[in-house]
Write a protein that holds these residues in place. Structure first.
Motif, PDB file in Angstrom:
ATOM      1  N   UNK A   1       0.812  -1.217   0.000  1.00 59.10           N
ATOM      2  CA  UNK A   1       0.000   0.000   0.000  1.00 59.10           C
ATOM      3  C   UNK A   1       0.841   1.262   0.000  1.00 59.10           C
ATOM      4  N   UNK A   2       0.189   2.374  -0.303  1.00 55.66           N
ATOM      5  CA  UNK A   2       0.869   3.664  -0.425  1.00 55.66           C
ATOM      6  C   UNK A   2       1.504   4.131   0.880  1.00 55.66           C
ATOM      7  N   UNK A   3       2.640   4.803   0.731  1.00 59.94           N
ATOM      8  CA  UNK A   3       3.339   5.386   1.885  1.00 59.94           C
ATOM      9  C   UNK A   3       3.311   6.902   1.755  1.00 59.94           C
ATOM     10  N   UNK A   4       3.833   7.593   2.777  1.00 61.40           N
ATOM     11  CA  UNK A   4       3.882   9.061   2.707  1.00 61.40           C
ATOM     12  C   UNK A   4       5.024   9.501   1.794  1.00 61.40           C
ATOM     13  N   UNK A   5       6.091   8.689   1.741  1.00 61.78           N
ATOM     14  CA  UNK A   5       7.227   9.003   0.879  1.00 61.78           C
ATOM     15  C   UNK A   5       8.270   7.906   0.987  1.00 61.78           C
ATOM     16  N   UNK A   6       9.275   7.979   0.116  1.00 64.15           N
ATOM     17  CA  UNK A   6      10.363   6.984   0.104  1.00 64.15           C
ATOM     18  C   UNK A   6      11.089   6.956   1.446  1.00 64.15           C
ATOM     19  N   UNK A   7      11.122   8.094   2.083  1.00 65.81           N
ATOM     20  CA  UNK A   7      11.775   8.278   3.381  1.00 65.81           C
ATOM     21  C   UNK A   7      11.273   7.261   4.423  1.00 65.81           C
ATOM     22  N   UNK A   8       9.975   6.902   4.322  1.00 70.77           N
ATOM     23  CA  UNK A   8       9.408   5.931   5.273  1.00 70.77           C
ATOM     24  C   UNK A   8      10.215   4.636   5.244  1.00 70.77           C
ATOM     25  N   UNK A   9      10.557   4.203   4.022  1.00 67.77           N
ATOM     26  CA  UNK A   9      11.306   2.952   3.864  1.00 67.77           C
ATOM     27  C   UNK A   9      12.755   3.119   4.306  1.00 67.77           C
TER      28      UNK A   9
ATOM     29  N   UNK B   1      -5.686  -2.930   0.003  1.00 68.41           N
ATOM     30  CA  UNK B   1      -5.888  -4.010  -0.975  1.00 68.41           C
ATOM     31  C   UNK B   1      -4.588  -4.793  -1.184  1.00 68.41           C
ATOM     32  N   UNK B   2      -4.734  -6.022  -1.668  1.00 65.97           N
ATOM     33  CA  UNK B   2      -3.549  -6.798  -2.072  1.00 65.97           C
ATOM     34  C   UNK B   2      -2.862  -7.536  -0.944  1.00 65.97           C
TER      35      UNK B   2
END
Ligand SMILES: N=C(N)NCCCC(=O)O
Ligand SMILES: [Zn+2]
Ligand SMILES: [Zn+2]
Length: 338
Positions: A197-205, A264-265
């Protein structure tokens, strides 16, 4: 009415559903005895009716009783693991923690203290219900009991390593960042399973990786399969004391619609149960099943899934040594030596 219970190996088990209809009476988890009906318990199931940390749909405060209701159909033999959890160990329902719904800080203190009290005798604790905020105090208690940082296996659609929401540090999206900051996690053995699912930005990862987490996404489970997933997880966990946190939204909304932040998914309930079973023998010091929100459930789909997840967790925990079995083993050894 008199309770007719199954009793095996001196352990008081569930009410016998072939003699008392399984839909009769007040619900405890798997129709097990309440903690006050047994002298001691090796595995305790406790409800945590708390959802003041949610960012979207509420209702996980009702999760524990929903899981108990949906657990009436569980039976005492687990064929997938060829095990009888309630004969292996004394398992009991410790009821619900009395958590302040108006004060998150006090609630977190209460959950931590209750978890410490329930494990003071060496029992292993499985918590049901509540939103994911509660994993923080439960992890604090688990690491105190383990005598140091614990490995974490986290099943979830979400990372839950975000920093704050509306400036609030203690929410259901932030427990594992707080736990990392508090030094209670073994950063060599942290895994998320089922994220998507969607994150706030790449920074989260990037942040998440910095804390030490490895990720097996929902898609990874699909492409690699259960066996490879289990092998990777076991390799990472080894013999470390392990806390398992299951956010029911790790399942696809088709398998668990009754939750607060569906994505989803997701993986299937079969995949989740098989991964858990693959962890047999791991040194599970505590576990939770959270984010069950019954108002969004249909036909107990989510409740049934959560009650089965809890059942396999209890089965795994029932096979591990406890303070009591340790004492008994020691007593047997001493007696044998005489
Ligand atoms: N822990 C769960 N279930 N969800 C966290 C979602 C946080 C968010 O709204 O971004
Ligand atoms: Zn989640
Ligand atoms: Zn979560």
């Amino acid at each position: 009415m008199h309770e007719l219970r199954i009793e095996e190996n001196g352990n008081l088990g569930p009410i016998d559903s072939s003699r008392i209809p399984r839909f009769a009476g007040a619900a405890t988890y798997a129709r097990l005895p309440r903690l006050d009906q047994v002298e001691r318990a090796d595995v305790k199931v406790v409800g945590v009716p708390f959802d003041a940390g949610v960012s979207y749909r509420p209702g996980a405060r009702f999760g524990a009783n929903h899981v108990r209701e949906a657990s009436r159909l569980l039976r005492p033999y687990n064929p997938a693991l060829d095990a009888s959890p309630f004969a292996n160990a004394q398992v009991a329902d410790a009821g619900d923690m009395a958590v302040n719904p108006f004060n998150i800080h006090e609630a977190i203190e209460t959950i931590q203290q209750n978890a410490l009290d329930l494990t003071a005798d060496g029992a292993r604790l499985l918590s049901i219900g509540g939103d994911h905020t509660i994993a923080l105090p439960l992890l604090r208690a688990a690491s105190e009991r383990a005598g140091g940082p614990v490995a974490l296996l986290h099943f979830d659609a979400h990372l839950d390593t975000w920093d704050t929401y509306f400036g609030a540090e203690y929410t259901h999206g932030t427990p594992f960042r707080r736990a990392f900051e508090e030094g209670i996690l073994d950063t060599d053995a942290l895994s998320h399973v089922g994220t998507r699912g969607p994150l706030y930005g790449k920074r989260d990862l990037e942040d998440d990786r910095r804390f030490g987490f490895g990720i097996v996404t929902s898609s990874d489970v699909y492409y690699q399969g259960v066996r490879e997933t289990v092998a990777k997880l076991r390799d990472r966990i080894g013999t470390r004391p392990l806390y398992i946190s299951v956010d029911i939204d790790v399942l696809d909304p088709a398998h668990a619609p009754g939750t607060g932040t569906p994505e989803a998914g997701g993986i299937t309930s079969r995949e989740l149960l098989e991964i858990l079973r693959g962890l047999r023998g791991a040194n599970i010091v505590g576990a939770d099943v959270v984010e069950v929100s019954p108002a969004y459930d249909h036909a107990e789909i989510t409740g049934v899934a959560a009650s089965h997840v809890a059942y396999d967790l209890v089965t795994l925990m029932s096979e591990l040594p406890t303070a009591r079995s340790g004492r008994e083993d020691a007593a047997r050894t001493t007696a044998g030596a005489q």
